[in-house]
Motif scaffolding. Sequence first.
Motif, PDB file in Angstrom:
ATOM      1  N   GLY A   1       0.800  -1.022  -0.073  1.00 36.04           N
ATOM      2  CA  GLY A   1       0.088   0.113  -0.101  1.00 36.04           C
ATOM      3  C   GLY A   1       0.659   1.224   0.160  1.00 36.04           C
ATOM      4  O   GLY A   1       0.572   2.132  -0.929  1.00 36.04           O
ATOM      5  N   PHE A   2       1.973   1.464   1.006  1.00 36.23           N
ATOM      6  CA  PHE A   2       2.450   2.385   0.818  1.00 36.23           C
ATOM      7  C   PHE A   2       3.530   2.726  -0.113  1.00 36.23           C
ATOM      8  O   PHE A   2       3.712   3.757  -0.671  1.00 36.23           O
ATOM      9  CB  PHE A   2       3.428   2.736   2.267  1.00 36.23           C
ATOM     10  N   THR A   3       3.814   1.700  -0.790  1.00 42.15           N
ATOM     11  CA  THR A   3       4.828   1.709  -1.864  1.00 42.15           C
ATOM     12  C   THR A   3       4.153   2.138  -3.041  1.00 42.15           C
ATOM     13  O   THR A   3       4.690   2.801  -3.891  1.00 42.15           O
ATOM     14  CB  THR A   3       5.558   0.083  -2.234  1.00 42.15           C
ATOM     15  N   ALA A   4       3.017   1.815  -3.245  1.00 41.32           N
ATOM     16  CA  ALA A   4       2.241   2.025  -4.486  1.00 41.32           C
ATOM     17  C   ALA A   4       1.769   3.466  -4.363  1.00 41.32           C
ATOM     18  O   ALA A   4       1.749   4.209  -5.367  1.00 41.32           O
ATOM     19  CB  ALA A   4       0.825   1.178  -4.410  1.00 41.32           C
ATOM     20  N   ALA A   5       1.590   4.124  -3.179  1.00 44.41           N
ATOM     21  CA  ALA A   5       1.233   5.555  -2.980  1.00 44.41           C
ATOM     22  C   ALA A   5       2.438   6.541  -3.172  1.00 44.41           C
ATOM     23  O   ALA A   5       2.365   7.231  -3.972  1.00 44.41           O
ATOM     24  CB  ALA A   5       0.604   5.675  -1.430  1.00 44.41           C
ATOM     25  N   ALA A   6       3.479   5.904  -2.726  1.00 44.19           N
ATOM     26  CA  ALA A   6       5.028   6.441  -3.157  1.00 44.19           C
ATOM     27  C   ALA A   6       5.185   6.544  -4.467  1.00 44.19           C
ATOM     28  O   ALA A   6       5.617   7.534  -4.996  1.00 44.19           O
ATOM     29  CB  ALA A   6       5.986   5.968  -2.208  1.00 44.19           C
ATOM     30  N   LEU A   7       4.913   5.354  -5.288  1.00 43.29           N
ATOM     31  CA  LEU A   7       5.300   5.446  -6.786  1.00 43.29           C
ATOM     32  C   LEU A   7       4.450   6.334  -7.422  1.00 43.29           C
ATOM     33  O   LEU A   7       4.700   6.861  -8.317  1.00 43.29           O
ATOM     34  CB  LEU A   7       5.228   3.704  -7.132  1.00 43.29           C
ATOM     35  N   LEU A   8       3.104   6.323  -6.894  1.00 42.13           N
ATOM     36  CA  LEU A   8       2.222   7.088  -7.666  1.00 42.13           C
ATOM     37  C   LEU A   8       2.695   8.638  -7.752  1.00 42.13           C
ATOM     38  O   LEU A   8       2.513   9.400  -8.560  1.00 42.13           O
ATOM     39  CB  LEU A   8       0.771   7.022  -6.952  1.00 42.13           C
ATOM     40  N   CYS A   9       3.166   8.913  -6.339  1.00 43.79           N
ATOM     41  CA  CYS A   9       3.454  10.426  -6.057  1.00 43.79           C
ATOM     42  C   CYS A   9       4.612  10.664  -7.157  1.00 43.79           C
ATOM     43  O   CYS A   9       4.685  11.804  -7.484  1.00 43.79           O
ATOM     44  CB  CYS A   9       3.775  10.751  -4.823  1.00 43.79           C
ATOM     45  N   VAL A  10       5.707   9.828  -7.039  1.00 40.39           N
ATOM     46  CA  VAL A  10       6.900  10.049  -7.742  1.00 40.39           C
ATOM     47  C   VAL A  10       6.547  10.116  -9.337  1.00 40.39           C
ATOM     48  O   VAL A  10       7.111  10.971  -9.922  1.00 40.39           O
ATOM     49  CB  VAL A  10       7.791   8.929  -7.661  1.00 40.39           C
ATOM     50  N   ALA A  11       5.691   9.162  -9.706  1.00 45.71           N
ATOM     51  CA  ALA A  11       5.214   9.282 -11.356  1.00 45.71           C
ATOM     52  C   ALA A  11       4.472  10.836 -11.390  1.00 45.71           C
ATOM     53  O   ALA A  11       4.740  11.272 -12.466  1.00 45.71           O
ATOM     54  CB  ALA A  11       4.367   8.202 -11.642  1.00 45.71           C
ATOM     55  N   ALA A  12       3.669  11.003 -10.371  1.00 46.15           N
ATOM     56  CA  ALA A  12       2.843  12.406 -10.735  1.00 46.15           C
ATOM     57  C   ALA A  12       3.646  13.587 -10.596  1.00 46.15           C
ATOM     58  O   ALA A  12       3.361  14.443 -11.039  1.00 46.15           O
ATOM     59  CB  ALA A  12       1.772  12.407  -9.599  1.00 46.15           C
ATOM     60  N   THR A  13       5.033  13.462 -10.057  1.00 48.41           N
ATOM     61  CA  THR A  13       6.137  14.351 -10.021  1.00 48.41           C
ATOM     62  C   THR A  13       6.817  14.524 -11.446  1.00 48.41           C
ATOM     63  O   THR A  13       6.972  15.568 -12.030  1.00 48.41           O
ATOM     64  CB  THR A  13       6.870  14.464  -8.948  1.00 48.41           C
ATOM     65  N   VAL A  14       7.235  13.285 -11.711  1.00 40.74           N
ATOM     66  CA  VAL A  14       8.337  13.154 -12.793  1.00 40.74           C
ATOM     67  C   VAL A  14       7.718  13.211 -14.175  1.00 40.74           C
ATOM     68  O   VAL A  14       8.058  14.047 -15.342  1.00 40.74           O
ATOM     69  CB  VAL A  14       9.275  12.148 -12.560  1.00 40.74           C
ATOM     70  N   VAL A  15       6.557  12.507 -14.465  1.00 44.77           N
ATOM     71  CA  VAL A  15       5.957  12.275 -15.854  1.00 44.77           C
ATOM     72  C   VAL A  15       5.895  13.590 -16.373  1.00 44.77           C
ATOM     73  O   VAL A  15       5.757  14.005 -17.488  1.00 44.77           O
ATOM     74  CB  VAL A  15       4.984  11.309 -15.788  1.00 44.77           C
ATOM     75  N   PRO A  16       4.728  14.302 -15.412  1.00 48.86           N
ATOM     76  CA  PRO A  16       4.416  15.544 -15.956  1.00 48.86           C
ATOM     77  C   PRO A  16       5.333  16.661 -16.367  1.00 48.86           C
ATOM     78  O   PRO A  16       5.545  17.418 -17.395  1.00 48.86           O
ATOM     79  CB  PRO A  16       3.371  16.255 -14.773  1.00 48.86           C
ATOM     80  N   ILE A  17       6.361  16.793 -15.426  1.00 53.66           N
ATOM     81  CA  ILE A  17       7.570  17.513 -15.725  1.00 53.66           C
ATOM     82  C   ILE A  17       8.182  17.439 -17.013  1.00 53.66           C
ATOM     83  O   ILE A  17       8.364  18.027 -17.842  1.00 53.66           O
ATOM     84  CB  ILE A  17       8.427  17.677 -14.549  1.00 53.66           C
ATOM     85  N   ARG A  18       8.212  16.072 -17.341  1.00 53.19           N
ATOM     86  CA  ARG A  18       9.056  15.528 -18.470  1.00 53.19           C
ATOM     87  C   ARG A  18       8.104  15.995 -19.884  1.00 53.19           C
ATOM     88  O   ARG A  18       8.547  16.451 -20.942  1.00 53.19           O
ATOM     89  CB  ARG A  18       9.231  14.086 -18.622  1.00 53.19           C
ATOM     90  N   ALA A  19       6.836  16.059 -19.787  1.00 58.37           N
ATOM     91  CA  ALA A  19       5.834  16.044 -20.676  1.00 58.37           C
ATOM     92  C   ALA A  19       6.092  17.794 -20.772  1.00 58.37           C
ATOM     93  O   ALA A  19       5.919  18.121 -22.054  1.00 58.37           O
ATOM     94  CB  ALA A  19       4.456  15.651 -20.469  1.00 58.37           C
ATOM     95  N   ALA A  20       6.044  18.449 -19.713  1.00 63.07           N
ATOM     96  CA  ALA A  20       6.036  19.766 -19.980  1.00 63.07           C
ATOM     97  C   ALA A  20       7.405  20.353 -20.631  1.00 63.07           C
ATOM     98  O   ALA A  20       7.557  21.279 -21.508  1.00 63.07           O
ATOM     99  CB  ALA A  20       6.286  20.803 -18.487  1.00 63.07           C
ATOM    100  N   LEU A  21       8.526  19.601 -20.200  1.00 53.70           N
ATOM    101  CA  LEU A  21       9.985  19.903 -20.825  1.00 53.70           C
ATOM    102  C   LEU A  21       9.771  19.547 -22.359  1.00 53.70           C
ATOM    103  O   LEU A  21      10.330  20.415 -23.178  1.00 53.70           O
ATOM    104  CB  LEU A  21      10.891  18.685 -20.381  1.00 53.70           C
TER     105      LEU A  21
END
Length: 319
Positions: free
Chosen positions: A291-311
């Motif tokens: 549960g905690f790993t899934a939540a952490a990975l989701l937050c990391v993905a929600a941070t990195v993936v959008p910024i890469r799209a913006a880049l």
Amino acid sequence: MLAAFTNTLFTQTVAFAADEFHISNSAQGLGSAIVRWGIVISLPVVARADSSGRRPVIVALSWAAPVVCALGALSPNFGVLVATQAVGRPLGLTLDILLAVLVVVYVFNIKFLPLRGEGVTFFLVNVIPFLNLVLAGFVLASIAARFIFPGVSLEGRTLWLLRSSPMPVRDLLWAKFWVGTAPLLVLAIGIVGVTDYLLQVSAFMFLVSVLSITLLTFAVSGMAIAFGTLFPQYETENAAQIPTSFGGLLFMMASITLIGIVVVLEAKPVYGYLSAEAFGTPADPTEMIMGFTAAALLCVAATVVPIRAALRRLEVVER
């Protein structure tokens, strides 16, 4: 949002007004100083709110501040414009102060929740701080929409200068991310940390709350800068209007969705821990890790993936 409108209106339009009324730079500077000195109006209004009640004063300011500032559009000369902003801007600042007071009152009122009486269990005492993550997340999303989301759009008039500079677009984007995220992270940890301390939650819940709000802060900030880049408002003359655009609406919807998913993912492991502590039932470590790993990975993905799209979007604009 109304307070942000009044606090930025004069700054965003004074140069255009000075050109329109043929005002010198010294007169423009004097007008700006007068508007800033108008802050003295805030003090008696705040005092009045303490004596007569904050709610009616906040409602009155929500109407008065933008109306007085908007009257500046009808100004026949620069002096009248300065006068309207010298009154309207302090009213908006007063609204900011009163809203900040409400946040402080909310945090410290947590201390007086009836969570120490008869029949109040360890389970209930620790569930409330966990659910407080939802409210803290909404506050973060609102602040990010106001201060981080418009970051790229505000570069509209100087975008040509950025294109010709040797600074990579990646550095620009990450700089805006960190400048917006750092103060937001301090606020987030402050709200959650203080409320958890006042409620005297367990060490486990304190750790879960702080780590969760930290990851959510990074994710919300990343999405704010990304949505602001993907849906820019380069031509706007008022920064306060940028968060109310279509991109701002999508960002708020995405942020609320992210907060809800993170809370749902963490709910099961938190329930398992609290049940084990309160009722003596065995806790499943695998369930907690997943549960905690899934939540952490989701937050990391929600941070990195959008910024890469913006880049990628900025690189296309750059060419």
